[in-house]
Write an enzyme that holds these catalytic residues in place. Sequence first.
Site, short mmCIF file in Angstrom:
data_model
loop_
_atom_site.label_atom_id
_atom_site.label_comp_id
_atom_site.label_asym_id
_atom_site.label_seq_id
_atom_site.Cartn_x
_atom_site.Cartn_y
_atom_site.Cartn_z
N CYS A 19 0.87 -1.18 0.00
CA CYS A 19 0.00 0.00 0.00
C CYS A 19 0.90 1.23 0.00
O CYS A 19 1.68 1.43 0.94
CB CYS A 19 -0.87 -0.03 1.25
SG CYS A 19 -1.85 1.45 1.50
N CYS B 22 -0.75 3.73 -6.45
CA CYS B 22 -1.67 3.10 -5.50
C CYS B 22 -1.84 1.67 -5.99
O CYS B 22 -2.06 1.46 -7.18
CB CYS B 22 -3.01 3.84 -5.48
SG CYS B 22 -4.32 2.92 -4.63
#
Length: 255
Positions: free
Chosen positions: A72, A182
Amino acid sequence: MSSILIFDSGIGGVSILQHIKQLPHPLDIHYVADYAAYPYGEKEENWLIKRIDKLITNLEHNIKPDVIIIACNTASTLALPTLRHQLSIPIIGVIPAIKTASRLSENKKIGLLATPGTISRIYMDNLIKEFASDCTVTRVGSTELVDIAEKKLAGSHIDPHKLQKIIQPFIDNQCDQVVLGCTHFPLLMQDLLALNTGLHFVDSGSAIAKRTEHILTEHASTAHCIDSTFYSTQTLGRSLTENLLEIGFKQFKEI
Ligand code: DGL
């Protein structure tokens, strides 16, 4: 068999897992989705650091993995120093591939597509200063795109007009390379390419797999079975669970 913990706010880490699964190592995969705090991209920084720190420290204690991948960008650009300070096992973070994009860019105009949190981090300013000082960087932060990726994995149809609108600033600013900063976004790669915008998208998946392989070779193993468990801090919907079974997860646990 090496044990590996992959962590994200939701389904984004699956884009990293897809690369990890190509490795020749037998792996016991523990995937953790912090759905109870999803989306991370709009959370206050100190709150997020404390939450991730507590969660990962507990998971490390219970699962005892050989390697942790913080799959992440929003978490990695914030919580890595604290985690590495707390834990002694290897922790791999995923950060936007700015260096690669700047190297590949011909016109030195690159884009960063990430969460609102990631695009505004001081960490990003420093990364751009260090590796892309010769480039003009267009930053777009979008939680809507994160949601679209989640919905895709839960079986929903994708509206190409919504995608087009989100990436339009990169076209307007003539970017030739766009960093998918992302981990949710590579899950939409086919949909983004289908828009035929001419943009090239760069992500960190294969670099993370390479780094993981390097670390895993230090854990020689002989077993040949692959196991994978999906942990979530919130109950999963039925169609998402069905798709996760298809991806290869064998067990589901709520934590
Ligand atoms: N997948 C995450 C990332 O790489 C964040 C998504 C979210 O906002 O929770 O940044």
